[in-house]
Structure formats: C-alpha cells, structure tokens
Design a protein around this motif. Structure first.
Motif, mmCIF file in Angstrom:
data_model
loop_
_atom_site.group_PDB
_atom_site.id
_atom_site.type_symbol
_atom_site.label_atom_id
_atom_site.label_comp_id
_atom_site.label_asym_id
_atom_site.label_seq_id
_atom_site.Cartn_x
_atom_site.Cartn_y
_atom_site.Cartn_z
ATOM 1 N N GLU A 102 -7.788 0.528 -1.370
ATOM 2 C CA GLU A 102 -8.085 -0.609 -0.510
ATOM 3 C C GLU A 102 -9.479 -0.441 0.118
ATOM 4 N N ASP A 123 -5.477 -1.947 -5.155
ATOM 5 C CA ASP A 123 -4.917 -2.341 -3.869
ATOM 6 C C ASP A 123 -5.837 -3.352 -3.213
ATOM 7 N N GLU A 124 -5.399 -4.599 -3.191
ATOM 8 C CA GLU A 124 -6.171 -5.691 -2.584
ATOM 9 C C GLU A 124 -7.648 -5.631 -2.948
ATOM 10 N N THR A 140 0.830 -1.204 0.000
ATOM 11 C CA THR A 140 0.000 0.000 0.000
ATOM 12 C C THR A 140 0.865 1.254 0.000
HETATM 13 MG MG LIG Z 1 -2.152 -2.709 2.106
#
Ligand SMILES: [Mg+2]
Ligand SMILES: Nc1ncnc2c1ncn2[C@@H]1O[C@H](COP(=O)(O)OP(=O)(O)OP(=O)(O)O)[C@@H](O)[C@H]1O
Lengths: 291, 238, 293
Positions: free
Chosen positions: B87, B161-162, B45
C-alpha cells in the motif's frame, strides 16, 4: 607553525582511526538499529589479542588475521543478545544503548582483572616504528603512516561495498525500511548478522592500526574511545555515514592540536569539552539524523 | 481445469484484542485476476499481510503452489514467488530507481540484467529516470517503480494493495492498464481495492469483505449484478 | 554499630537517592547520567567546605544540593527535550571532564584522593531523614499532574506534546530535581565515607545505578527501595574473590533483567493491583479475554 603541521599530521592519523570506528558503529546502527557502545571496547580487546600474538610470532599476516577473527567472532557472538532484545522491546535504540553499556563494563572489567593483571600493555617499539619523515619538529612515524593509509584504504573499500555492490544495496535497503526489505525477499536476520560481521572485520583492522599508532593500550582505553565514537556519531547525526567521516576526522585533528599546545593529561578533557559544547548547541547533530 | 496457485483456508488473524480476520478463505487460480473488495477496515490489507507472513495466523492454512506457507518468514514467502506491491507506493526513497530495481532481484542475482531489460521495456519512464533518487519521483512513477521492483523477483503471483491510492484518475487507469497487461502476460493477480466498481470491473473473480469476514464471493460480473452488493457497495444505481 | 552494617546502611541510603535521581528523568525517557557529575561535584565541594572552611553540616548539605541543581540547570536548557542518546553522552562527557579537572587539582587531592572530612554526629539518622524527605517529594511529583504528563511523554513524546504537554519544561524540571537529589547524595556521601577518590566516579557507578534501577523496576519509585539493599547486601555476603567481579555481576544482571523482566521487579501494574486488593473494592470486575498486551 612546525608544531601545527606536526599535530595536523598526528590528527589526521588519529582521525582516521576515529572514522573507521564510527563507520563500523554506524553500520550496525543503520542496519541492525542498535547503539553498540561496546564496539570500541571490542576493538581494544582485539588490540590485546594482537599483543598476545606478538609474543609468539612476528608474522604480520598472522597478527592481523588473529585480530580480525577475534573481533568478528566476539561481535557476532553479541548479536543474539540484541536480537532477543528487539524481540522483547521492538527496535528501541535506547534500550540497546543501556545493554551495550553493560557489555562495555563487562569487557572493561574482564580486561582490568584478567588480562596482563590489569596493567596497560605496551607494544614492541619496532611495531610502532621509527619515523619515516623528519623535518625539525615534524615527525611522522611508521605507525602514523599505517593508520593514515590503512584508514583511507579501509574507508574507500567500505564506501565501495556500501554504494557499489549488491550486498551494499541490500544493507541500504534494510536500513531504510526493514519491512519493505523483507517483502522483496531480503532475509532480515541474516543480513543483520552480516553487518555485525563486517563491523567486526573493520574493527579487527582498526585494532591493528590503532595499536601501531598508539603503541599501547589499557582497559580504560575502551571507555574513552567509545565515548568519542558515540559522540562523533551523534554530532554528525546518528546514522549519517558521510557526516561521521567529516566529524571523526575533525575530532582527531582538534584533539591533536589541543594536545600540541596543552599539558597531556588534559587532552581527553579538551576533546570532551569540544564535543560537549557542540552537542549542547546542536543536540540533534550537525548533518541530520538518518535512521 | 485451471491449476490453483494460492489457497487460503479459513484463517483468522488478530492484532492483540482486535480480530482483523475471522475464518477467511479465498482462492486464486492460474492466469486469473481476483479482487478483494471492502470498505475501510474490512481486513483486505490484513489478509495480504497474513499471506506474506507479516502477521501471525492463529488458525487456518495458507497454501501456495501446493506448499504450506502458513506463518513462514516474509523473506521466504517472497523467495517462494509471492510478490506484494504494498500500500502507498512504497519505494526505497534514498536509493536510485536503478538500485531499487536491482535490490528487487535479490533472489536471482544472475538474472538481474535480463529482468531489468524487460522491466524497462514495460516501463520506459523508469528507464528515463533510472539514475534519479526514488524519493523524488511522482506518486504514479513511484507506483510503477514499486510494480517494477516486484517483477524483478520473478513472482508467480502478484498481490497489489490499493495500487490506486492517492493517485490522479488518469494515472490510476494507467496503473490498471499495466496490471491488465501483466495479467495477459500470465501473472495471476490478487488485488485489494476499496473502489468496488473498479475492482469488480477489473477482476475475474471477487470476494466482498466486511469486518474481517467474506460476505459474498463469485465471478465478478455476477457480483456486479447482485442487488445486495449493488446496494451496499456500488451506491445502488450504477 | 559494626562498621559493616554502618557501610551497608549508608551506601543503601546514598544509592537509593542516586537511583531516584536516575528514575525521575527516566520518567520522560531520558537516561540522565549527568547526575553522577552532580554527585561528584557536590561531594568534593562538601568535603572541602567542611574541612577547610569548617562549614556547618546543614549549610554544606544545602549548598551541595544547590550545586547539583545548578549543574543540571545549565545543560537542561539545551537537553531538556533532547533524545535519550544525546543526554547520555552529555552526562558521560561532563563526568570525564570533571574527573580530569579534579585529578589535576592539587587542592582537592588530585588522583591521590581527598581525606579528612570531619565526622558528624547521628549522621546515619540524618541521612535517612533526608531520604524520607526526598521520597516524599518524588511521591508527590509522581502523583501529580506532572507525573501523569511524564507517563504520557514516556509512551509517546509527539502525542504528549500534541496534547499540550510542554515536554521541554517537564524534562528540564525533572533534570534539575534529579540534580538536586544527586547533590544531596554527594554531600551525604562525603560525610558518611570521609574520603573521596576521583576514580570512584566512573562508568562503573553508572552501570551499578542503572542495574539497580532497572532490576527494581523503572516505572515506579519503589523498585529501587527493594533492589538497592539487596544488591548492597549481596556485596557484603559474597566472598571477596567473587565480590571483586562485582562489575561483571551488575552488568550481567542488567542485561538479563532487560531481556527477561523488562519492567523490573516492581511495576506500576503490580502496584495498582496491590492497591485494589487493599481497598478491596467489591465491584472489581475481572475482564475475561480482555485487553492483553
Ligand atoms: Mg488496506
Ligand atoms: N497494526 C494494527 N494494530 C491494530 N489494529 C490494526 C492494525 N492494522 C489493522 N488493524 C485493524 O484491523 C482491521 C482491518 O484492517 P485492514 O488494514 O486490514 O483493513 P483494510 O481493508 O485494508 O482497510 P483500508 O481499505 O482502509 O486499507 C481494522 O479494524 C484495523 O483497525
């Protein structure tokens, strides 16, 4: 009964002014995350500008323009202070409150030293206007009509801007999550400055309407109005725009009704008493905080 | 020879005394899917945030489409064509689905309606729910909205992000299919993902990160075969 | 003693007390402007009791302090843990209501002011004695469990309450003690100055006190001990043409201090450092590249 109706009309006009002030205040609160206690002081300053202009010209358009321009300029000129503040402290609305109280003191002191030797100013009588409606005790002055109609129009425009336009969506996005807003490409600083400018524009219009409604202004007017505006905003739930609409109107009506039945010097105290009682019962506001 | 889209050259980032990235370099080429793999706190991140201008870069350079964008303000980075899908399926939860998408097209006000059409084509579910308040969508729908909103800004590079975080397995594969489709349409993708298996299967090229450094890098298939990577990240016996 | 020095000393004592009254609730993040109302109520009560009923000084002082505490006690049930901005507005509204009430009360002199409060011998000495006692009280609070809990609340309210700090009780306690300090200050003010005017108690006083507190440093009780005499001294040496703009000076100072020196002149960290130097611990280790802020 007649007194009641008369004061109700009064209250609606006064309430419209409060609503306009609360809207401008809340816009800066939700977009720029500041408590601008001095916003009503700026509006009073613009009333002084109107008064100064009226000495030279009777052209309504020019007077309104001067009021708006002055309010926008001063409000935007204050912005760098708050921006520097947020760099130093993060977005801490309490610190912004302290700073804006200082700005309010500064403006009040300048008004009471340098403008009209500190004496209250009076607008020409034809500016307030004769009554347009007359039923016994019920009178409705031109000034009141302006405040009410102008207030409704400005509120409608404001909500249109916020909920129906591209810029409004940007404001709302920024107010909800500034990091996410910047990730999708919204320029945060520029948008914040724009919110100051729009609040200033609204303030300039409000100054004209307020001047026509009251017919006078004084250096201490800023403090009284500022306390009511911030209080209404807190009572409605900080940042709650629709709640501010309801509470602003209610305060105007309640205050006017109290004024109709009680000696004049108490009317502000009554308004503050009501604010105090509700605030002690619901310290977080009636409709929920939205910042 | 493929054209380079993003090049990160030896950047380091720290949060106060905590160093989150130390001399990290990665590259993303045209049409490519690049996976960032690593456990919690590896710095995935932080890397995406640094690219996005959300975190100050102390040393090193970030070059995007030939322009140096190191420590540029986030809105300018976004405007230059990097679309981050952050995220935790973040949406503007008090605004409607349609408004979320419209505000995503901030830099291209003239082309909002045409972009909307193509987003709705890719995500019929968003069209069905266009007037619903975004906060009331399901997690998967919010993730789709987040992707759709990013597409509205016509990015030249997608960073996710994820995207699978907190979603049901079925929804996860749906999201990965969507990303795959987008890549086939030509979007280069930089994907940060904890699930090493998924990320290595999905990517063309991969970087394995640990405590702020890149440990391994190479074509994803090769890394999959690398015994050290298999042992540390794939539980050894995949 | 020359009147100039007399006024300097008395205003210094009163303002330090008032700044402490601001300081204590700010330990838990509340700007408790209600204390100015406490000061006003106590000052008018003391003046009235001393002139009309010839109450002795000590009794007036005690009852004045109690009045201050009482005024803070009632709202504190509602705003003990309220957000800062609510506390501010409650304070401001009460002040304006009280002002209106006094301006409309003949017996208290109305807008003309209240005069003829009897003189007390050795008053300045007594005032500084009160100041010392109040200072000791605050020092004890600061260095007790309460003070540490307050520091936690200031940084993170939710975390503190998760750790078992009763945020509301703490806030109420600080508000009530602050009310007592302000009541004491009001009582002393009435006797020291001898006459009271409702317009003295306005937003300007609040600005002045906030300026003194933030410039001195809001994280310790010692900052105001330095900043108050400096500002009061400034007031005296400035030429009258400039001194009439005192409000502007305070306002600008406050803004600049918050922007440039957010912690104020004297911060907690500084005190810790000074303490270490005095104790001259040999094992003090300097942490190179250690924890930065
Ligand atoms: Mg992360
Ligand atoms: N705001 C912050 N303040 C201080 N330290 C932070 C902050 N954000 C991240 N870190 C630290 O930086 C390091 C890298 O974190 P980062 O979030 O980049 O990891 P990640 O690979 O994304 O992990 P995850 O898979 O859990 O999302 C961690 O040690 C983390 O504790």
């Amino acid at each position: 009964m007649e007194i009641f109706v008369a004061q109700l009309l009064n209250g609606l006009s006064l309430g419209s002014i409060y609503v306009l002030l609360v809207l401008g205040f809340n816009l800066m609160l939700v977009v720029a995350k500041i408590i601008q206690f001095a916003y009503p002081h700026l509006v009073v300053l613009s009333m002084y500008v109107c008064w100064g202009m009226l000495k030279y010209t009777n052209n309504m358009f020019l007077v309104v323009l001067a009021s708006i321009v002055s309010c926008v300029i001063v409000n935007v000129a204050i912005e760098p202070i708050f921006r520097a503040l947020s760099k130093k402290h993060g977005l801490d609305i309490n610190v912004s409150f302290v700073v804006s109280i200082s700005i309010a003191l500064l403006i009040t002191d300048v008004m009471s030293h340098a403008l009209n030797y500190g004496f209250p100013i009076a607008f020409p009588t034809d500016w307030v206007g004769k009554s347009v409606l007359n039923f016994g005790l019920i009178t409705f002055s031109v000034g009141q009509a302006y405040a009410l109609i102008g207030g409704i129009a400005a509120v409608a425009l404001f909500f249109y801007l916020l909920y129906r336009t591209r810029q409004g969506r940007v404001f709302r996005a920024l107010s909800e999550n500034s990091v996410l807003a910047s990730i999708i490409g919204i320029p945060v600083v520029k948008t914040r400055i724009l919110s100051y400018a729009i609040a200033g524009l609204l303030g300039g219009v409000t100054a004209v309407l307020f001047a026509r409604l009251l017919g006078s202004a004084s250096p201490s007017l800023g403090d009284f109005v500022a306390m009511k505006v911030v209080a209404v905003s807190i009572l409605a739930g900080l940042g709650n725009l629709k709640g501010g609409l309801v509470c602003g109107l209610l305060l105007g009506i309640a205050e006017s009704l109290a004024m109709g039945y009680l000696p004049g010097s108490w009317s502000n105290a009554i308004a503050f008493m009501m604010i105090l009682i509700i605030m002690l019962i619901k310290p977080e506001g009636l409709f929920g905080i939205q910042i | 020879m493929k054209k380079n889209v993003l090049r990160v050259e030896g950047i380091s980032v720290s949060y106060g005394p905590i160093q989150a990235l130390d001399d990290v370099s990665i590259e993303v080429d045209e049409g490519e899917i690049v996976s960032l793999v690593g456990a919690n706190g590896a710095g995935k991140t932080s890397l995406l945030r640094a690219i996005m201008g959300l975190q100050k870069v102390h040393t090193g350079r970030i070059v995007f489409m030939g322009n140096d964008i190191t420590n540029t303000s986030t809105d300018k980075v976004a405007g230059s064509g990097i679309g981050l899908i952050p995220e935790g399926h973040l949406v503007f939860s008090t605004m409607t689905v349609l408004e979320n998408l419209q505000v995503g097209g901030y830099h291209y006000p003239q082309e909002v309606s045409s972009s909307l059409e193509s987003v709705f084509e890719s995500f019929p579910v968003l069209y069905k729910r266009r007037n619903q308040i975004a906060g009331t969508l399901s997690g998967g729908e919010q993730q789709m909205l987040s992707i759709g909103r990013t597409l509205m800004s016509k990015p030249k590079l997608l960073m996710a992000d994820e995207p699978s975080l907190g979603l049901a397995p079925k929804v996860i594969s749906e999201i990965f299919n969507i990303l795959r489709d987008l890549n086939e349409k030509g979007y280069p993708i930089l994907l940060a993902e904890q699930n090493a298996k998924k990320a290595l299967e999905f990517g063309d090229h991969a970087y394995v990160m640990e405590t702020g450094r890149v440990l391994f890098q190479g074509p994803a298939k090769e890394l999959m075969g690398n015994p050290k990577v298999r042992h540390a990240y794939l539980g050894g016996n995949v | 003693m020359s009147p100039v020095i007399y006024y300097f000393l008395s205003f210094t004592a009163i303002n330090i007390l008032m700044c402490w009254a601001f300081y204590l609730p700010y330990r838990v993040g509340q700007l408790h402007h209600l204390v100015v109302s406490c000061m006003m109520a106590s000052a008018y009560f003391s003046g009235y009791a001393a002139r009309q009923w010839s109450w002795p000084f000590a009794l007036t002082l005690l009852v004045g302090t109690a009045i201050g505490m009482l005024i803070c006690l009632l709202p504190s049930f509602a705003i003990g843990d309220a957000p800062c901005f609510t506390v501010v507005i409650v304070g401001l509204t009460v002040l304006f209501i009280m002002k209106t009430a006094i301006e409309n009360t003949r017996a208290l002199g109305g807008t003309l002011g209240f005069f003829g409060i009897p003189q007390v011998n050795n008053l300045l000495l007594l005032a500084y004695l009160c100041l010392a006692v109040a200072g000791l009280l605050i020092y004890r609070i600061d260095n007790s469990r309460l003070g540490r809990a307050a520091s936690m609340v200031f940084v993170d309210r939710d975390a503190a309450s998760a750790l078992g700090v009763d945020v509301k009780r703490l806030g109420m306690l600080f508000q009530i003690i602050a009310g007592g300090l302000a009541g004491l200050a009001g009582s002393l003010y009435a006797f020291l100055i001898g006459s009271l005017f409702p317009e003295f108690f306005n937003l300007g006083v609040i600005g002045t006190l906030m300026c003194m507190l933030f410039a001195g440093g809001h994280s310790t009780m010692w900052g105001v001990v330095i900043s108050v005499p400096v500002f009061e001294g400034l007031h005296l040496i400035l030429p009258t043409a400039v001194a009439s703009w005192l409000q502007v000076i305070y306002a600008v100072t406050l803004i600049v201090v918050i922007l440039v020196l957010p912690g104020g002149l004297i911060t907690k960290k500084m005190l810790v450092k000074v303490g270490e130097r005095f104790r001259a611990r040999p094992q003090t280790v300097s942490i190179k590249g250690g924890i930065k802020e």
